[in-house]
Write an enzyme that holds these catalytic residues in place. Sequence first.
Site, mmCIF file in Angstrom:
data_model
loop_
_atom_site.group_PDB
_atom_site.id
_atom_site.type_symbol
_atom_site.label_atom_id
_atom_site.label_comp_id
_atom_site.label_asym_id
_atom_site.label_seq_id
_atom_site.Cartn_x
_atom_site.Cartn_y
_atom_site.Cartn_z
ATOM 1 N N ASP A 76 -95.157 46.882 8.658
ATOM 2 C CA ASP A 76 -94.130 48.074 8.865
ATOM 3 C C ASP A 76 -92.707 47.607 8.935
ATOM 4 O OD1 ASP A 76 -93.606 50.747 9.137
ATOM 5 O OD2 ASP A 76 -94.600 51.083 11.216
ATOM 6 N N LYS A 77 -91.944 48.856 8.829
ATOM 7 C CA LYS A 77 -90.546 48.582 9.021
ATOM 8 C C LYS A 77 -90.102 49.512 10.029
ATOM 9 C CE LYS A 77 -88.145 51.543 7.635
ATOM 10 N NZ LYS A 77 -87.021 52.643 7.475
ATOM 11 N N HIS A 78 -89.246 49.212 10.865
ATOM 12 C CA HIS A 78 -88.613 50.184 11.944
ATOM 13 C C HIS A 78 -86.982 50.198 11.449
ATOM 14 C CE1 HIS A 78 -87.999 52.374 15.581
ATOM 15 N NE2 HIS A 78 -86.860 51.518 15.592
ATOM 16 N N SER A 79 -86.518 51.423 11.497
ATOM 17 C CA SER A 79 -84.800 51.522 11.388
ATOM 18 C C SER A 79 -84.469 51.994 12.725
ATOM 19 C CB SER A 79 -84.784 52.297 10.391
ATOM 20 O OG SER A 79 -83.556 52.954 10.485
ATOM 21 N N THR A 109 -87.949 60.889 10.050
ATOM 22 C CA THR A 109 -88.588 60.685 8.747
ATOM 23 C C THR A 109 -89.788 61.850 8.853
ATOM 24 O OG1 THR A 109 -88.315 58.332 8.549
ATOM 25 C CG2 THR A 109 -90.217 59.261 7.580
ATOM 26 N N ARG A 126 -85.530 57.428 30.947
ATOM 27 C CA ARG A 126 -84.414 56.753 30.387
ATOM 28 C C ARG A 126 -83.240 57.897 29.636
ATOM 29 N NH1 ARG A 126 -86.385 53.156 26.018
ATOM 30 N NH2 ARG A 126 -83.935 52.682 25.948
ATOM 31 N N SER A 157 -89.378 49.373 24.271
ATOM 32 C CA SER A 157 -89.882 50.558 23.741
ATOM 33 C C SER A 157 -90.192 50.579 22.141
ATOM 34 C CB SER A 157 -88.505 51.553 23.559
ATOM 35 O OG SER A 157 -88.822 53.011 23.202
ATOM 36 N N LYS A 171 -94.221 50.238 20.592
ATOM 37 C CA LYS A 171 -95.034 51.150 19.377
ATOM 38 C C LYS A 171 -95.475 50.470 18.352
ATOM 39 C CE LYS A 171 -91.655 53.834 20.246
ATOM 40 N NZ LYS A 171 -90.571 54.563 21.022
ATOM 41 N N LYS A 172 -94.500 49.700 17.812
ATOM 42 C CA LYS A 172 -94.800 49.090 16.435
ATOM 43 C C LYS A 172 -96.115 47.974 16.644
ATOM 44 C CE LYS A 172 -92.348 51.189 13.878
ATOM 45 N NZ LYS A 172 -92.672 51.987 12.761
#
Length: 427
Positions: free
Chosen positions: A80-83, A120, A168, A183, A187-188
């Site tokens: 997967d990708k995270h931005s 997204t 937070r 954080s 999740k990822k």
Amino acid sequence: MIPAQIIALKRDGGELSDSQIGQFIAGFAADEIPDYQMSAMAMAIFLNGMTDAETASLTHHMLNSGARLSWPENGIPRGDKHSTGGVGDKISIPLAPILACCGLQVPMLSGRGLGATGGTLDKLESISGYRTDLSLSEVTQLTQEVGCVITGASPELAPADRRLYALRDVTATVPSIPLITASIMSKKLAESPDALVLDVKFGSGAFMKTKEQARALAQSLVQTGERMNVRTTALLTDMNQPLGRMCGNANEIKESIDVLKATGPDDVTELTLDLAAELLHSSGLAESVEDARRSAQATIDDGSALQKLEQMVVAQGGSSLDVSIAEAHEVCAQRAGVVQAVETEQLGLAVIALGGGRRQMTDAIDHSVGFEYLVRVGDTVEAGQPLIKVFAQNAEIVSDQVIGAITIGDTGSPLTLVAERLTADNC
Ligand code: URA
């Protein structure tokens, strides 16, 4: 140790052990440690930072606060990708089907707009019927049947992060590298991936305003991923102007489809291919980053990635890729010169002002509004030349904001989109 002693240790700049962090997060997840003690701990971490080992331990225990996706041992890699989020960042939408066509399964759990940046899930909900609330069993089933899904993170995954993030948000402890790292990565990592790629953005439209801040976050993310045995790389990318031309929701779906038809803007296409290449290489599906990029490009050239996007949309309840976009109004340059700088955050906020993003979590979104950014930093423009097309009935409400966000001066040079690549070996 009782919770107050663990907080005091961090408050005084000490290093917490894995078992102290584990005790604290497990207690918070079980409602035995109240919000006020967790908030005090978040502030102690914010003020004193954490070592790499503490950050990895925090990530590990937040991950263990919930479920993880499980996959058959069939040799098929998942990634997967995270931005970190940006204005016009629609990369996940063309990226997931490209990766799926290259043999990587992508259980992409995405988010909604945060601050001035779009989300997204909001973009995909421009497609009538598209479901962003797949259950964990639907995510695992469809990822294996279709090759990719893009949906929201379900509450069973990293629940400690969901509660901590809300604290937070109201205790001024969001911008802390260890807290952001734990954080994002908890999740990822709950997707049980073999590889991750991170698009860490810097500049006027990003969470991290400077390249140095973005590099520090990217290093922390990559090191944490590697410590948790997931091959992780990161690109530092420039968010000092919108990514691509379209910013909004429905119009970003259209631009994502254009990328897969080989008619998309160069910057979106190039970054999609760069991120695809990183993941295909790090997950072992290609010998080199260059080979991986060629395979990714081939899925655009032969139309298979577009077909895969259609297949994913149908599997998630979407009817067709046709989306509706509001009427266009041009906003023009008031003087001749060179596009020198863009206050990208202001452009993101203009989308929210038009109704294309939320001011409050409960706000409904108008998917048809947004804008098209018609120039790029470094371009020469004439007085009266259109700079932006605003898609909205009441476009005039953002005209001043949009014009004020684009500085036309006497000089200016084009920006380089991908500034740096970080891997386990160089960070
Ligand atoms: N995105 C996240 O998921 N968490 C953070 O802390 C910041 C951005």
